[in-house]
Write an enzyme that holds these catalytic residues in place. Structure first.
Site, mmCIF file in Angstrom:
data_model
loop_
_atom_site.group_PDB
_atom_site.id
_atom_site.type_symbol
_atom_site.label_atom_id
_atom_site.label_comp_id
_atom_site.label_asym_id
_atom_site.label_seq_id
_atom_site.Cartn_x
_atom_site.Cartn_y
_atom_site.Cartn_z
ATOM 1 N N PHE A 363 -46.719 -43.723 -21.496
ATOM 2 C CA PHE A 363 -48.026 -43.421 -20.912
ATOM 3 C C PHE A 363 -47.860 -42.948 -19.470
ATOM 4 O O PHE A 363 -47.120 -43.564 -18.697
ATOM 5 C CB PHE A 363 -48.909 -44.683 -20.873
ATOM 6 C CG PHE A 363 -49.275 -45.234 -22.221
ATOM 7 C CD1 PHE A 363 -50.474 -44.896 -22.823
ATOM 8 C CD2 PHE A 363 -48.422 -46.119 -22.883
ATOM 9 C CE1 PHE A 363 -50.825 -45.421 -24.057
ATOM 10 C CE2 PHE A 363 -48.763 -46.639 -24.109
ATOM 11 C CZ PHE A 363 -49.971 -46.296 -24.706
ATOM 12 N N ASP A 364 -48.569 -41.897 -19.115
ATOM 13 C CA ASP A 364 -48.743 -41.604 -17.693
ATOM 14 C C ASP A 364 -49.701 -42.676 -17.153
ATOM 15 O O ASP A 364 -50.603 -43.110 -17.859
ATOM 16 C CB ASP A 364 -49.349 -40.211 -17.533
ATOM 17 C CG ASP A 364 -49.731 -39.931 -16.097
ATOM 18 O OD1 ASP A 364 -48.882 -40.092 -15.222
ATOM 19 O OD2 ASP A 364 -50.899 -39.572 -15.861
ATOM 20 N N LYS A 365 -49.495 -43.114 -15.912
ATOM 21 C CA LYS A 365 -50.355 -44.184 -15.371
ATOM 22 C C LYS A 365 -51.723 -43.664 -14.930
ATOM 23 O O LYS A 365 -52.759 -44.064 -15.466
ATOM 24 C CB LYS A 365 -49.686 -44.894 -14.192
ATOM 25 C CG LYS A 365 -50.569 -45.985 -13.563
ATOM 26 C CD LYS A 365 -49.901 -46.656 -12.384
ATOM 27 C CE LYS A 365 -49.962 -45.803 -11.125
ATOM 28 N NZ LYS A 365 -51.310 -45.756 -10.497
ATOM 29 N N THR A 366 -51.729 -42.746 -13.972
ATOM 30 C CA THR A 366 -52.980 -42.330 -13.341
ATOM 31 C C THR A 366 -53.843 -41.497 -14.288
ATOM 32 O O THR A 366 -53.406 -40.477 -14.804
ATOM 33 C CB THR A 366 -52.685 -41.516 -12.065
ATOM 34 O OG1 THR A 366 -51.818 -42.279 -11.236
ATOM 35 C CG2 THR A 366 -53.957 -41.198 -11.313
ATOM 36 N N LYS A 546 -40.323 -37.251 -15.061
ATOM 37 C CA LYS A 546 -40.964 -37.696 -16.312
ATOM 38 C C LYS A 546 -40.411 -36.906 -17.492
ATOM 39 O O LYS A 546 -40.119 -37.459 -18.563
ATOM 40 C CB LYS A 546 -42.485 -37.522 -16.225
ATOM 41 C CG LYS A 546 -43.169 -38.443 -15.225
ATOM 42 C CD LYS A 546 -44.667 -38.196 -15.190
ATOM 43 C CE LYS A 546 -45.339 -39.068 -14.133
ATOM 44 N NZ LYS A 546 -46.799 -38.851 -14.049
#
Length: 672
Positions: A363-366, A546
């Site tokens: 998952f990307d956080k933001t 990433k």
């Protein structure tokens, strides 16, 4: 006409070259083909009675009953018996025979070719009754198969019917009702309470609650005001709205969804490629086996020609690959259609299958696990007796484009500080560290702890406070000059309230490993990861980092899905086994780059997507296995000579119907 591609899932034919609808309908006359241009409205379907719809099948059954009545009264060779069975064969099998004989002339051995050979052969050796039953059961199974596929296709048709064809438009001071094809970008559309929105656009006047379930799958209405986007096919629940049209009817989000879903349903999944390749070799082998069954026992062992020719014909019928060929497409068409109705766009059978096999998700956080809207959580003055520096801090941040600036400006607004009047000169961004600028001749800095490490005032107490705040999931910024440290600021991106629940649900579904990727420092990442329940948090990553992580993870473990916003994370999404974009309804980039798009900005759709994909993958495997096992079991009956046309037709048609109905079970998978 040079080439034609048929998309059975969407009931579409794409023609390359010069032709007319009349010529195409003439070519498909035996199937009663009726065509309309893609941009034309579909004609109203004539409501047919049961008799009109199934009169061929009903008449065939009637003649079979008359045939068997005569069979038991006068015997199998009586003229009325044979005539009744022959009538049933001709009425029920005309379309089958025309197609089968055409294919036979081209040496194209599909299921209709095999059926035609078997029925004609059965009639030649005097098995009129069984030949008639084979034809009728095949016709009935075709009718049921058509009904099942129509039910699967209905999901696309229901999407097409969502948006109205007309809208009320303000032009030259007057309100006129126009067809959506005549509406232009820039037109002002009037939407009254309770009306559906016909085109994509931006609200220029009014506010309302908009039900976006048709596009995003969100059950609750969303509040919209001036400047907000609205989508075609959504429902204006309560307010009067004026909307400036921003897209033509061909380019609306709904049109793109329909187009992408149709393409997805036509795309062949890996299992379907396997089935197609298998069937290519399987059918000639079945013909050879049938020939050997019919010829070897009589020629080598003196067995009865009638008995073994009959057995050979039964092998042809049971060998038809109908169930195998339809086992995968019906499941894929149904699953993708169901997903689209629930606000999830799956762009092909390959991604449906791959998602079903995924065991780890990054998952990307933001904006994914968090809302992407930071808030200021801590504010500490280093020298409590000095003036509050919030004014010049806000003035500098007002010049910044950094996402964290919004949290500081919100706090300044709450304190009613007039920072916009403070003049800042020589403003510049310090890449990866912070910002700087001059106010009243003094140079001020705001940035990361690393920016201040060698400046005055940075001591052990400051270091300890920074570590404490970071351990709580905050991003820490310092503010000061070359000679004084003035303040410490802690900002935290708000975690979505559903994030921890989603991670738990994914774990229950067998997603054993979850990774969070972020540009934040490791302490902040660990704190947020622990709160949500993530397996691992990878921090201080740039977009290229990433991408490198996803590539190395795939090399090491084979497959990983990536969830992001479809914009900043496009390279990582593209490199993952399955790229999943959040909020596809609002961004064309998400629709184009992702393999799967969650149309609403809603993580709750992720467990549903995993569940549907798992179910689809399981059903595809069940269907392929069942089809092959039934064929093998029926063919083994040849050894003792027990295979009959009755058993063969029930094995073949029964298997076809069962795999079709099994595929339709995917319509019952709900977004809980």
């Amino acid at each position: 006409m040079d080439q034609a591609n048929v998309n059975f899932g969407a009931s579409k034919i794409t023609v390359y070259g010069d032709t007319t609808i009349e010529e195409l309908e003439k070519a498909g006359a035996f199937e009663s083909l009726q065509l309309v241009p893609e941009d034309a409205p579909l004609p109203e379907k004539e409501k047919k009675s049961f008799w009109k719809t199934y009169q061929k099948e009903a008449l065939s059954i009637l003649f079979i009953l008359l045939g068997y009545a005569s069979f038991f009264t006068y015997g199998e060779e009586h003229g009325f018996t044979i005539t009744s069975f022959a009538a049933a064969i001709i009425i029920g099998g005309t379309t089958l025979f025309i197609t089968g004989l055409k294919n036979l002339s081209r040496l194209d051995f599909d299921m209709r070719t095999l059926m035609t050979i078997a029925v004609i052969g059965a009639a030649i050796i005097g098995e009129w009754g069984e030949a008639a039953v084979v034809v009728v059961l095949f016709a009935i199974s075709e009718a049921l198969e058509t009904y099942s596929m129509d039910k699967a296709r209905a999901s696309i048709q229901s999407l097409m019917d969502i948006a109205p064809n007309e809208a009320l438009i303000k032009r030259n001071g007057q309100e006129v009702t126009l067809h959506v094809k005549d509406i232009q970008i820039g037109d002002i559309m009037v939407i009254k309470p309770g009306q559906k929105i016909a085109m994509d656009g931006k609200i220029t006047q009014g506010s309302s609650a908009i039900n976006q379930a048709a596009i995003t799958g969100e059950s609750l209405p969303i509040s919209k005001a001036e400047g907000d986007e609205v989508f075609a096919g959504t429902l204006n629940e309560e307010g009067y709205l004026e909307v400036e049209v921003t897209k033509t009817v061909q380019d609306t989000t709904l049109s793109k969804i329909i187009h992408l879903v149709e393409e997805a349903q036509a795309e062949r999944a890996p299992s379907q490629h396997f089935v197609d390749k298998f069937a290519k070799y399987y059918t000639p082998v079945i013909i050879l086996v049938a020939l050997l069954v019919a010829l070897v026992p009589p020629l080598l062992f003196g067995a009865s020609w009638g008995t073994w020719v009959y057995q050979g014909l039964a092998v042809l019928v049971v060998g038809c690959p109908c169930a195998l060929v339809i086992s995968t497409p019906v499941a894929i068409v149904t699953a993708i259609g169901n997903a689209a109705k629930n606000g999830v766009l799956i762009k092909g059978g390959v991604y449906l299958e791959e998602m079903g096999a995924i065991r780890s998700i990054a998952f990307d956080k933001t904006g994914t696990l968090t809302k992407g809207t930071p808030e200021m959580t801590e504010y500490h003055l280093v020298a409590s007796n000095s003036p509050d520096p919030m004014g010049w801090i806000a003035a500098l941040e007002y010049k910044s484009q950094h996402p964290l600036a919004a949290a500081i400006l919100q706090r300044a607004d709450e304190k009613q500080i007039d920072y916009k009047q403070i003049e800042v000169s020589d403003f510049s961004a310090l890449t990866g560290k912070g910002i700087t600028g001059k106010i009243d001749g003094i140079t001020y800095y705001i940035g990361s702890p690393s920016l201040f490490k060698n400046k005055a005032g940075y001591d052990e107490q400051i270091t300890e406070r920074i570590h404490d705040w970071q351990a709580q999931g905050n991003t820490v910024m310092l503010a000061g000059t070359d000679t004084h440290l003035h303040a410490l600021i802690a900002v935290r991106d708000t975690i979505r309230k559903e994030s921890s629940t989603i991670i738990k649900q994914l774990s229950e579904l067998g997603i054993n490993y979850t990774i969070m990727l972020t540009g934040d420092n490791q302490r902040t990442a660990n704190a947020i990861g622990n709160e949500i329940g993530i397996s691992q948090a990878k921090a201080e990553l740039l977009p290229q980092d990433k991408l490198a992580f996803i590539k190395s993870y795939r090399d090491q473990y084979g497959s990983v899905a990536m969830v992001g916003d479809g914009v900043n994370d496009a390279p990582a999404l593209a490199s993952s086994t399955v790229g999943i974009a959040m909020g596809g309804a609002g961004t064309d980039t998400a629709l184009e780059t992702a393999d799967i798009a969650l149309m609403g900005d809603d993580l709750n759709k992720l467990p549903y997507t995993v569940k549907l994909s798992r179910k689809a993958l399981a059903i595809i495997k069940q269907n392929i296995t069942f089809s092959l096992v039934v064929k093998l079991a029926a063919l083994l009956l040849v050894i003792p000579g027990w295979l009959t046309l009755w058993i063969a037709i029930f094995a073949d048609m029964g298997a076809t119907l069962l795999v079709t109905l099994n595929g339709l079970r995917l319509l019952r998978v709900k977004d809980n």
